[in-house]
Scaffold this active site. Sequence first.
Site, mmCIF file in Angstrom:
data_model
loop_
_atom_site.group_PDB
_atom_site.id
_atom_site.type_symbol
_atom_site.label_atom_id
_atom_site.label_comp_id
_atom_site.label_asym_id
_atom_site.label_seq_id
_atom_site.Cartn_x
_atom_site.Cartn_y
_atom_site.Cartn_z
ATOM 1 N N SER A 187 -20.425 15.416 66.326
ATOM 2 C CA SER A 187 -21.239 15.953 67.410
ATOM 3 C C SER A 187 -20.538 15.726 68.749
ATOM 4 C CB SER A 187 -22.643 15.326 67.372
ATOM 5 O OG SER A 187 -23.546 16.034 68.185
ATOM 6 N N GLU A 204 -27.277 23.097 60.830
ATOM 7 C CA GLU A 204 -26.972 22.353 62.047
ATOM 8 C C GLU A 204 -28.119 22.359 63.059
ATOM 9 O OE1 GLU A 204 -24.634 20.422 62.787
ATOM 10 O OE2 GLU A 204 -22.901 20.877 61.526
ATOM 11 N N HIS A 246 -27.963 18.076 60.901
ATOM 12 C CA HIS A 246 -26.907 17.591 61.784
ATOM 13 C C HIS A 246 -26.790 16.067 61.698
ATOM 14 C CE1 HIS A 246 -24.401 17.976 65.441
ATOM 15 N NE2 HIS A 246 -25.028 16.915 65.918
#
Length: 767
Positions: free
Chosen positions: A227, A520, A633
Site C-alpha cells: 500500500s 482491492e 487490501h
Amino acid sequence: MAPLFLLLLLLLSPSPTSAHRFAYSAPNRPEVRTTTGSVRGLLIPAGPSGSTAAAFLGIPFAVPPLGPLRFRPPLPIPTPWTGIRDADSQPFACYQMVDTTFPGFQGSEMWNPNREMSEDCLYLNVWTQKGDPTEPPVLVWIYGGGFTGGSVSLDVYDGRYLAAAEEAVVVSMNYRVGSLGFLALAGHRDAPGNVGLWDQRLALQWVRDNAEAFGGDPDLITLFGESAGAASVGFHLLSPHSKGLFRRAVLQSGSPNGPWATIGAAEGRRRAAALGRAVGCPYGNETEFLGCLRGKEAADVLEGEGVVMPPQSVFRFAFVPVVDGDFVVDSPDVALWGDYGVKGGEGGHGVEGGDGGYGVKGGDGVKGGYGGGYGARGVREGDGDGGYGVKEGLREGYGVKEGYGVEGDGANAYGARVPPRPHRDETPPDAYGAKGSADAYGAKAAPRPHRDETSPDAYGAKMPPRPHRDEASPDTYGAKMPPRPHRDETSPDAYGAKMPPRPHRAGGEVEVLLGAVRVEGSYFLVYGVPGFGKDNESLISREEFLGGVRMGVPQATELAAEAVVLHYTDWLDADNPVKNREALDDIVGDHNVVCPLMAFAQRWAQRGGKVYAYLFDHRSSTLLWPSWMGVPHGYEIEFVFGLPLEPRNNYTREEVELSRRIMRYWGNFARTGDPNGGVGGPRWPPYTPSGQRYAHLNARPLSVGHGLRTQICAFWTRFLPKLLNATGPPEDAEREWRLEFHRWSSYMGRWRTQFEHYSRQQPCATL
C-alpha cells in the site's frame, strides 16, 4: 610445514559472517557491532522444527526528531554510543491517528499501534538466522497505512519466520506519518515535506552500511512494502537520492503513481494552512507558523488533521508525499514516462510499439536528444493520439517539435496543434485532472515540474527550471548547447531558477516484482460509504451506488462520474444490489491500486526493467472481515511474513504450504531477481509489455494469467483523459491559450538571448 599449517588454520577459522559471527555475553543474547554502536539482541523461536532467529529490536538509526527537529529531515546519529545497547524490545510507534471505527474488532485493530506512541520513534528491527554461514539477501520492509499510520511492532510484520525460512536478513523501519511526516512547505528548510521518505532513506543507508555485521550482503538489498509502503518503494525507485542503495524492489498493492499518493507543492501549503487553523496557528509568516506548530502537543496536531480532508471521499489521505523537486523530483507519472536526458529514449507519453497507459496509443516518442519529459532535439512527426499526444506537433506533456523544453500539456485528444497551457496552481486534484490539477493518469492537466517560486518571467509568470543538458547535446538546429551550472539544490540556472536533481532513470536497473489482491476496494468501502458495513451483506441500492461513485472518485466532474457509472453498470441488471456492491469494489480498487500498478509495470518493462507480476487471490481461513469483502487490501502480508508457520495462529495445512511458497518466491527474487527455483510446479513467467503475463498466487498450483484488468484499465488511462481534454470549458481554454503563449514567447526569447551570448564566446562549428 608451518606456512601450510597457518593457511589451513586461516581457512578453517570462522569468518565474521559464519555461524560464530555473533558474540555472546549471556546465553541466547547475540551481540553485533554496528556503525552507530554495539547492540545486544536475543534468540527467538521461528516456527516449527526448532527453527530460531536472532532478533535485534529497536535499534535507533536517527537523532530523535524532537522539538526544533519536528517537520525537519532526519539527522544521522553523529557518534556511536558507548557500551552495548539492549535491542530486545519493540520501539515506540510514531504518532498517528488510531482507527476507532470498529471498537474491539481485531480485523481493524490489528493495524493500530500496539506500542506507546512517541515522536522519538525512528528505530528499526533486524531479524537474521542464528548461524547462516553465507551472506544472505537483505529484505527491507516499509509498512503501509496511507502515510497516516503504521508501525514496525505490529504482529503481522514479525520478520522471524521469513528470516529463518529463507535464510535472509529481514529489516523493518519506523518512519514518521501524518503531518509529522509529510507536512510540506516546499522550499522551506524547516518543513520541506517528505521527511517520512527521508526517514526511510536514512534507515536504508544504515542497513547498507551494516548489512554485513548481521551476515547480510549489502549488494543484495531488496525493498518491499504494501500500500503506502509500496508507493514508498516506488518513490525510492524514482528518486535520485536512493539510487544505489538497493538492488530489487517489491510493490504489493500500491505504487507512487496512484491518484492518492502525491500532491503538489501549493496543495501541500494549503493543507498545512488548514491544519494550522484547526490548532490555532494562523498561516502567514512561515517561520512563525512552524514555530507555533512546534509548540503544540503532538496529539493536538494529529487531532487537527481531521479537518484537512473532506469526509466524503474514499482512499484519500491528508498528508502524503509532495512533489518537492528534490526527493520527489516530478510527479511519478511524468518521472516514469519522461526520459530526463537519456539519449534515444522514448518520449514521455509516447511508447514505441506499445499500448502502455496514460492515454497513449502507439506513439513514437522523442527521437534522440534529451528524450521525453521536457522536450527535445526534435519530435518525430507521427500519428500518436494520446491524451497528451499531438499529431505532427507537440507530442507530449513537456515537449515541442522545435525548441527547448517548453512547458505545457501538448494537445487535445484530436491531435490539434496547440500552444502549451498556462501556469496552474497545484490545488486539490480531482480524480481525473480537472482544471487546475492532475491525477496519476495524467488527465487534462499534467503536473508541472518543480520550479523556484521566486523566479518570475517577463510577464510575472513563475517559470519552471530548464532541463539538464550536457555540452555535447545538440539543439534542434544541431548547435551545441551552452553548459549548465553545477546541479545541486542551490545552483541557479541562467534565469535564477533553482534546479531540481535529475530523477533516477525509470527502468532497466532495478528488478521489480509487483501485484495486487483480488478485491482491492472492499476494505475502504466499509469506512463511511453509505450502505456498506462489516456486519451486513452490504447490498447496495442504485442510489447508494451513484453516491458511492462520487465518494470513490473524489472531486470528479459530473461528466467523469457519469462515464464511470456508464462503464461499471450492468445495464441488463442495473438495480441488482450485489452487482452494485461489486462494481463499487472494482471502481475503488481499479482506480487507486490495480490500474496505476499495472501502468507502472508496463512502463518499467518498456524501459528495459525486469518485471514479475502477480494476483493474490486466496482468502485466509482466519480472516475476520465478512465474506462479501473477498480477498481484501493488505491480507497477503501474513503469507509473505510466514505467520501461518506459527501453529498457534491456526491456519490450515494448505495455507502453511502457500506461505512457504510465497516466502520462497520473495526470497528467490531477493537473491537472484527471479522468483523461480526450489518451488516446483509451473514456472512464474516475467511480465512483458506485449504478453503482460502474471501469476495467480493461491493454494492451488501456480497458474498464469494474461493482461490483469487490461481492458478496464484502458478506460482509466485512455478514455477518461481524452474525454476530459476534449470537453474543457471553451472560455477558460481560450484564456489559458493566450496567457501561456505569451509566457512561452518570453521564455524562448530569453533562452535565445542566452544562447546567442554563449555562441559569441564560443563559436559553434555545427551551426
